[in-house]
Design a protein around this motif. Sequence first.
Motif, PDB file in Angstrom:
ATOM      1  N   PRO A  41      45.819  45.102  37.353  1.00  0.00           N
ATOM      2  CA  PRO A  41      46.622  43.882  37.277  1.00  0.00           C
ATOM      3  C   PRO A  41      47.726  43.854  38.325  1.00  0.00           C
ATOM      4  N   HIS A  42      47.949  42.667  38.889  1.00  0.00           N
ATOM      5  CA  HIS A  42      49.003  42.477  39.890  1.00  0.00           C
ATOM      6  C   HIS A  42      49.617  41.112  39.622  1.00  0.00           C
ATOM      7  N   GLY A  43      50.638  41.088  38.765  1.00  0.00           N
ATOM      8  CA  GLY A  43      51.221  39.825  38.354  1.00  0.00           C
ATOM      9  C   GLY A  43      50.217  39.022  37.541  1.00  0.00           C
ATOM     10  N   ASP A  44      50.034  37.753  37.903  1.00  0.00           N
ATOM     11  CA  ASP A  44      49.065  36.921  37.196  1.00  0.00           C
ATOM     12  C   ASP A  44      47.711  36.926  37.899  1.00  0.00           C
ATOM     13  N   ARG A  45      47.545  37.809  38.838  1.00  0.00           N
ATOM     14  CA  ARG A  45      46.266  37.931  39.554  1.00  0.00           C
ATOM     15  C   ARG A  45      45.703  39.329  39.332  1.00  0.00           C
ATOM     16  N   GLU A  68      41.869  35.402  42.006  1.00  0.00           N
ATOM     17  CA  GLU A  68      42.408  34.546  40.957  1.00  0.00           C
ATOM     18  C   GLU A  68      41.754  34.873  39.619  1.00  0.00           C
ATOM     19  N   ALA A  69      42.441  34.572  38.525  1.00  0.00           N
ATOM     20  CA  ALA A  69      41.903  34.818  37.188  1.00  0.00           C
ATOM     21  C   ALA A  69      40.646  33.999  36.931  1.00  0.00           C
ATOM     22  N   ALA A  70      40.500  32.879  37.665  1.00  0.00           N
ATOM     23  CA  ALA A  70      39.329  32.022  37.474  1.00  0.00           C
ATOM     24  C   ALA A  70      38.054  32.659  37.989  1.00  0.00           C
ATOM     25  N   GLY A  71      38.158  33.692  38.829  1.00  0.00           N
ATOM     26  CA  GLY A  71      36.977  34.372  39.337  1.00  0.00           C
ATOM     27  C   GLY A  71      36.977  34.478  40.848  1.00  0.00           C
ATOM     28  N   PHE A  72      35.928  35.094  41.378  1.00  0.00           N
ATOM     29  CA  PHE A  72      35.782  35.266  42.823  1.00  0.00           C
ATOM     30  C   PHE A  72      34.289  35.290  43.147  1.00  0.00           C
ATOM     31  N   PRO A  73      33.899  34.963  44.374  1.00  0.00           N
ATOM     32  CA  PRO A  73      32.478  34.953  44.733  1.00  0.00           C
ATOM     33  C   PRO A  73      31.892  36.367  44.671  1.00  0.00           C
ATOM     34  N   SER A  74      30.778  36.507  43.964  1.00  0.00           N
ATOM     35  CA  SER A  74      30.153  37.816  43.829  1.00  0.00           C
ATOM     36  C   SER A  74      29.640  38.313  45.175  1.00  0.00           C
ATOM     37  N   MET A  75      29.802  39.618  45.396  1.00  0.00           N
ATOM     38  CA  MET A  75      29.280  40.246  46.610  1.00  0.00           C
ATOM     39  C   MET A  75      27.918  40.891  46.370  1.00  0.00           C
ATOM     40  N   THR A  76      27.471  40.936  45.105  1.00  0.00           N
ATOM     41  CA  THR A  76      26.226  41.621  44.753  1.00  0.00           C
ATOM     42  C   THR A  76      24.995  41.061  45.461  1.00  0.00           C
TER      43      THR A  76
END
Length: 380
Positions: A41-45, A68-76
């Motif tokens: 965790p780093h603040g609200d991100r 962001e808490a909403a998500g991020f593009p998967s690298m898989t």
Amino acid sequence: MPNGEARPLGAVPHHDLESFRHLVIGARARGRRVSALFGHPHGDRLALVVVLAADDDGVVELARTEVEAAGFPSMTPACPEVHLFEREIAEQWGVIPLGHPWLKPVRFQPPRGRRTTAPPQVGVADYYAIEGGEVHEVAVGPVHAGVIEPGHFRLQCYGETVLHLEVSLGYQHRGVERALIGGPSARSIHYAETLAGDTTIGHATAYCQAVEALADVIVPARGLALRAIALELERLANHVGDLGAISGDVGFLPTAAFCGRLRGDYLNLSAELCGSRFGRGMVRPGGTRFDVTPELAAVIGARLERALHETDEATRLLWEAGSVQSRFEDIGRVTREVAAELGTVGLVARAAGLHRDLRTTHPSGYYRFAHVPMSVIASG
């Protein structure tokens, strides 16, 4: 940085998300593999840290970013090496890698720091099913006839051909990670030693190296040597035990019985070192709790030579039996390309032709001063 050293988190280079993705996805083309990808965790991100192992150079590279808490593009999809790391990040922190092809839980635990009235139930998840009139499904576990960790195995079979295996673990959580937070304390080393009964020395050594790096402690050469001896005895016991288990799986009882007894011989040598067959109490921050006299070294050496000779005889029985070879033929073959794409390490990597052995490529402790021959086969 070299393996086994510490750096301040603030010294880890910070990237924007796009350049971080480019760094991870392009790692394999630059001769790197993803050793770890985790969040904190780093603040609200959520901060993501990646550890890239440069096996040819003997160093690891670190980088970090924030999502962001909403998500991020998967690298898989572009980098299969990170598929399990991203699944764990989603489960631990509730931050979803968007576009991940198979976002199944790993631990079956609720996200950290978030209240949930319905935590995921262990084993209750989608699974990869193969359709067909002659495809049959075999379910094994989670209770097994032994003392291994509970696990549910779902096998999709076509005759004797296993088309797919789905594994669900997480039935037996002991809260070790949560208990370690805020340490080290007097209990921390015992948590490390009992993470897995057959890897006491391995986990205790990893824990001690982390503590020693953070505290800037130099371990005496004799302590490093004794740790390596204990670690190799543990390795021998585990590999011989696995050879016996493989023999039992195909119904070849001579080697199965032989290796069961030999595993006990190697465990008893660990008991000679420290009084525990599993090596508990041997490794401690700063070195070891036990030393070896010349007389004990001679006894252990003689018994080790005899055990190695008998191990060679037992494995010759296994590899020279035609009935055994017919059962092993084309079973579980992994190509070099697939092993590299998945980022495999250890025995699996070396059996597929990849030169990966941390004792040689990223040596720490006594292995910085000892040459360990790397056994590599290309057959997969």
